[in-house]
Motif scaffolding. Structure first.
Motif, short mmCIF file in Angstrom:
data_model
loop_
_atom_site.label_atom_id
_atom_site.label_comp_id
_atom_site.label_asym_id
_atom_site.label_seq_id
_atom_site.Cartn_x
_atom_site.Cartn_y
_atom_site.Cartn_z
N GLN A 146 96.24 -16.68 50.74
CA GLN A 146 96.31 -15.35 50.13
C GLN A 146 95.36 -14.37 50.83
N ARG A 147 94.16 -14.86 51.15
CA ARG A 147 93.18 -13.98 51.83
C ARG A 147 93.63 -13.64 53.24
N VAL A 148 94.28 -14.59 53.91
CA VAL A 148 94.81 -14.31 55.26
C VAL A 148 95.91 -13.26 55.18
N GLY A 149 96.78 -13.37 54.17
CA GLY A 149 97.84 -12.38 53.99
C GLY A 149 97.28 -10.98 53.79
N ILE A 150 96.20 -10.88 53.03
CA ILE A 150 95.55 -9.58 52.80
C ILE A 150 94.91 -9.08 54.09
#
Length: 363
Positions: A146-150
């Protein structure tokens, strides 16, 4: 004065003969976070996809950072809009490392290597991705993905960030942790954000303002405290946790007073100008108080009979019945014996009255 990053003017959408979005209008200011809150099928994701340019609007205008991106035949495609999107499933390239995923958009936009290196370093620190840059998405936890997507969405420094239920694939504890972290991150970045969710607490944590969407129309838009303290419709009240719904009658000539099970109760009438006839009273379980001793002048008391007491760890959930056999839930520190009678105090400022609500919709 902050200018508007996004303006929607009378935007609507139908699929076949079904109207999914009624004509709606609102703005997102610079640095503002707006959460679109509503049940499944209310048009949340459709609205987000129209802002992104993934779906064409039927009517109305979409304006981003002062530029019209869609109106009539005029249409600017998604890749040319100053936006980025974080999807529900993160949509990371499985064959690329974390570093390659984050750099992908910057390389497509031909950002200089030094600038790309600086942005990567800042995002790595901001999103706690140290030590993960050489891993593939399959080697990451849900929270890390999720953090990579952001990070990937932020790398191109969009004017507007679109987020479609980005926490829904996480387990409950991680979702709770991540929503606080996400709110902090978006606050630090001060980037205009349109965020779709069906989770009220997520919206409360992340949003500057909440837009409640129901049946393709806006029921209410405002700060979380405005929606909680003055929900405009029974549906908004229910969404804010006012789960008790009693059928009552308005007291003639007294617009803020209703008769519930033969008892006069003062509240906040949210449908002004309609002070007679059938009405709906909405009550929050945590804002109903048991009165063991009564003061002489005390008003707004409703006498009920206890039907059931359920232990929930820190408190008891009392299910009670009014004199006209309507059920009411409240939370109390003590167990109440089934069959016993309780005097309940209903605070006027937390007692919501909606006259003429035959069109109340359960969703």
């Amino acid at each position: 004065m902050l200018h508007s990053i996004l303006k929607l003017k009378g935007v609507s959408k139908s699929f076949g003969g079904q109207q999914v979005l009624q004509p709606i209008s609102f703005e997102v200011k610079e640095g503002e976070r707006i959460c679109i809150l509503g049940p499944s099928g209310c048009g949340k994701s459709t609205l987000l996809q129209m802002v992104a340019g993934l779906l064409r609007v039927d009517a109305g205008e979409v304006e981003i950072d002062g530029v019209s991106v869609e109106r009539g035949k005029h249409f600017i495609p998604p890749e040319n809009r100053p936006i980025n999107m974080v999807f529900q499933d993160y949509a990371l390239w499985p064959h690329m490392t974390v570093k390659q995923n984050i750099e992908y958009g910057m390389k497509r936009r031909k950002i200089a290597k030094e600038q790309m290196y600086n942005r990567l370093g800042r995002l790595q620190s901001l999103l706690k991705l140290e030590g993960l840059l050489d891993r593939l998405p399959a080697q990451l936890s849900g929270g890390q993905q999720q953090r990579v997507g952001i990070a990937r969405a932020l790398a191109t420094e969009p004017k507007l960030l679109l987020m479609d239920e980005p926490l829904s694939n996480l387990d409950v504890k991680l979702r709770t942790d991540m929503r606080g972290e996400l709110a902090r991150l978006l606050g630090e970045l001060s980037i205009a954000t349109l965020y779709v969710t069906h989770d009220r607490m997520e919206a409360f944590t992340v949003a500057d303002r909440i837009l409640v969407l129901r049946g393709g129309s806006i029921d209410q838009i405002g700060r979380s405290e405005e929606l909680f303290e003055r929900p405009a419709t029974p549906w908004v009240a229910q969404l804010m946790g006012y789960h008790n719904r009693l059928t009552v009658s308005m007291a003639k000539g007294e617009p803020d007073t209703a008769v519930a099970a033969g008892t006069r109760i003062t509240g906040q009438c949210m449908t002004k100008g309609q002070d007679t006839g059938k009405a709906t009273m909405m009550l929050h379980p945590e804002m109903i108080y048991v009165r063991h001793t009564l003061g002489q002048a005390e008003t707004n008391l409703l006498t009920v009979t206890v039907a059931q007491s359920i232990y929930e760890g820190t408190r008891w959930r009392i299910i009670a019945e009014t004199a006209d056999r309507q059920l009411l839930h409240l939370l109390h520190d003590e167990r109440a014996e089934p069959g016993s009678r309780l005097n309940l105090y209903l605070p006027p400022e937390r007692t919501m009255l909606y006259a003429d609500t035959d069109s109340f919709i359960h969703e």
